[in-house]
Design an enzyme around this catalytic site. Structure first.
Site, PDB file in Angstrom:
ATOM      1  N   ARG A  52       0.813  -1.220   0.000  1.00 10.82           N
ATOM      2  CA  ARG A  52       0.000   0.000   0.000  1.00 10.82           C
ATOM      3  C   ARG A  52       0.846   1.268   0.000  1.00 10.82           C
ATOM      4  O   ARG A  52       0.392   2.304  -0.476  1.00 10.82           O
ATOM      5  CB  ARG A  52      -0.954  -0.011   1.185  1.00 10.82           C
ATOM      6  CG  ARG A  52      -2.040  -1.037   0.947  1.00 10.82           C
ATOM      7  CD  ARG A  52      -3.129  -1.010   1.956  1.00 10.82           C
ATOM      8  NE  ARG A  52      -4.127  -1.996   1.568  1.00 10.82           N
ATOM      9  CZ  ARG A  52      -5.193  -2.283   2.270  1.00 10.82           C
ATOM     10  NH1 ARG A  52      -5.425  -1.646   3.398  1.00 10.82           N
ATOM     11  NH2 ARG A  52      -6.057  -3.190   1.854  1.00 10.82           N
ATOM     12  N   ASP A 160     -15.214  10.018   7.211  1.00  7.90           N
ATOM     13  CA  ASP A 160     -14.160   9.001   7.128  1.00  7.90           C
ATOM     14  C   ASP A 160     -12.834   9.699   7.434  1.00  7.90           C
ATOM     15  O   ASP A 160     -12.683  10.901   7.201  1.00  7.90           O
ATOM     16  CB  ASP A 160     -14.106   8.369   5.723  1.00  7.90           C
ATOM     17  CG  ASP A 160     -13.405   7.024   5.725  1.00  7.90           C
ATOM     18  OD1 ASP A 160     -14.094   5.990   5.670  1.00  7.90           O
ATOM     19  OD2 ASP A 160     -12.155   6.996   5.801  1.00  7.90           O
TER      20      ASP A 160
HETATM   21  C1  LIG Z   1     -13.773  -1.380   5.163  1.00  5.29           C
HETATM   22  S1  LIG Z   1     -14.234   0.310   5.120  1.00  5.29           S
HETATM   23  C2  LIG Z   1     -15.950   0.210   5.602  1.00  5.29           C
HETATM   24  C3  LIG Z   1     -16.831   1.060   4.731  1.00  5.29           C
HETATM   25  C4  LIG Z   1     -18.328   0.977   5.050  1.00  5.29           C
HETATM   26  N1  LIG Z   1     -18.605   1.424   6.388  1.00  5.29           N
HETATM   27  C5  LIG Z   1     -18.835  -0.413   4.816  1.00  5.29           C
HETATM   28  O1  LIG Z   1     -19.100  -1.142   5.782  1.00  5.29           O
HETATM   29  O2  LIG Z   1     -18.994  -0.801   3.666  1.00  5.29           O
HETATM   30  C6  LIG Z   1     -13.480   0.983   6.608  1.00  5.29           C
HETATM   31  C7  LIG Z   1     -13.394   2.494   6.591  1.00  5.29           C
HETATM   32  O3  LIG Z   1     -13.043   2.945   7.909  1.00  5.29           O
HETATM   33  C8  LIG Z   1     -12.212   4.071   7.778  1.00  5.29           C
HETATM   34  N2  LIG Z   1     -11.454   4.294   9.030  1.00  5.29           N
HETATM   35  C9  LIG Z   1     -10.425   3.564   9.518  1.00  5.29           C
HETATM   36  N3  LIG Z   1      -9.944   4.100  10.656  1.00  5.29           N
HETATM   37  C10 LIG Z   1     -10.697   5.206  10.901  1.00  5.29           C
HETATM   38  C11 LIG Z   1     -10.694   6.207  11.925  1.00  5.29           C
HETATM   39  N4  LIG Z   1      -9.812   6.180  12.944  1.00  5.29           N
HETATM   40  N5  LIG Z   1     -11.608   7.194  11.858  1.00  5.29           N
HETATM   41  C12 LIG Z   1     -12.503   7.229  10.842  1.00  5.29           C
HETATM   42  N6  LIG Z   1     -12.557   6.331   9.842  1.00  5.29           N
HETATM   43  C13 LIG Z   1     -11.666   5.319   9.862  1.00  5.29           C
HETATM   44  C14 LIG Z   1     -11.337   3.731   6.576  1.00  5.29           C
HETATM   45  O4  LIG Z   1     -10.746   4.868   5.989  1.00  5.29           O
HETATM   46  C15 LIG Z   1     -12.303   3.004   5.657  1.00  5.29           C
HETATM   47  O5  LIG Z   1     -12.843   3.848   4.671  1.00  5.29           O
END
Ligand SMILES: C[S@@+](CC[C@H](N)C(=O)[O-])C[C@H]1O[C@@H](n2cnc3c(N)ncnc32)[C@H](O)[C@@H]1O
Length: 292
Positions: A52, A160
């Protein structure tokens, strides 16, 4: 932005070629990501991190991960955004875990409308929304469920940590071949066909776009909004955090929810009974105690 196409570069191009991520640099990056985003990178994630970050090194013209770590130390918060944007897993899709959207239509929105009949105010938060599929689905369901007149003050906050996915989500543009789980009726009502630069894409119509506010927000930081929210979606995000961070977050979500409001989490996530004021009422659906 493609729905399930990774925002991050593929692992294949960098795992075996190009600069290799050494022990010290991997430890440093794991530490920085854990401290700042809450994302736990286990020792088995070295190839993933290397893959990544490979594109980030190329973008910055840096020859090694050692040089990248030095750059990160010097640039500080500025490069932290680049690092976190590269590391996050952003997989999502329209109507993923559809039972949440069915529950939204069948009882979450009707209950919230009853509760808020005087203020006619409804608020939903999609936390960790990635490229915006979930908030757009929430908007479609609410667009169908809420009466056109008299109007409700209905808003979705979509956040996000990753500024790249928030930029993609705000555009409301999705490749049509990623929208097979959106019914033809919903596509017709809520999206228009793209042309020119957006040929082959669907673009959210103003009715849908106007419901959603997209913002970059780290869930570990202070939250600028006051709430209360009627429903919070935080799905497949806490899975990346350690247990202490998850428990704290779940309690903060409870404070942000109206009594009787709902928290929807991801299919492999759970909330420990007794550790927060929630009752499990459906598959990965928790109801905040209190309220009617
Ligand atoms: C696998 S995706 C899930 C997307 C959606 N909620 C779903 O279930 O389809 C996880 C998301 O969490 C976000 N994320 C990870 N750590 C985070 C944080 N500390 N604060 C906010 N968002 C975060 C990532 O950037 C990513 O876009």
């Amino acid at each position: 932005m493609p729905t399930s196409a990774p925002v991050n570069p593929s692992l294949a191009d960098a795992a075996h070629y190009g600069p290799q991520l050494g022990d010290a640099e991997f430890e440093f990056i794991r530490h920085v990501v854990g401290e700042n985003a809450g994302i736990v990178l286990g020792p088995n994630k070295r190839q993933l991190v290397q893959g990544r970050l490979a594109r980030r090194l190329r973008e910055l013209g840096l020859p090694t991960y050692e040089a990248y770590c030095n750059y990160l130390r010097e640039a500080g918060p500025e490069e932290l955004v680049g690092l976190i944007n590269a590391i996050t897993t952003n997989v999502t899709s329209f109507f993923r875990e559809n039972h949440h959207f069915e529950a939204l239509a069948s009882y979450m929105l009707p209950e919230a409308m009853k509760r808020n009949i005087a203020s006619r105010r409804l608020r939903i938060w999609s936390a960790g929304c990635s490229t915006g599929e979930a908030p757009h689905c929430i908007g479609m369901v609410a667009g169908e469920a809420l009466p056109a007149s008299p109007r409700w003050d209905f808003k979705i906050l979509a956040t996000d940590i990753d500024s790249d996915v928030i930029a993609a989500a705000s555009s409301g543009v999705y490749p049509i071949d990623r929208m097979s789980s959106v019914s033809p009726e919903r596509l017709r009502r809520f999206f228009q066909k793209g042309s020119g630069d957006h040929e082959g894409a669907a673009i959210a119509k103003p009715e849908l776009r106007s419901m959603i506010t997209f913002r970059t927000l780290n869930l570990l930081h202070q939250w600028p909004m006051k709430g209360p929210f009627d429903v919070i979606f935080c799905r497949n995000v806490m899975i990346y955090f350690d247990q202490t961070t998850r428990e704290k977050l779940v309690n903060r979500f409870a404070e942000m929810l109206a009594p009787g409001g709902y928290l929807c989490i991801g299919h492999s996530e759970s909330i420990h009974a007794g550790s927060a004021p929630f009752k499990l009422v459906g598959k990965t659906i928790y109801r905040r105690n209190g309220g009617v």
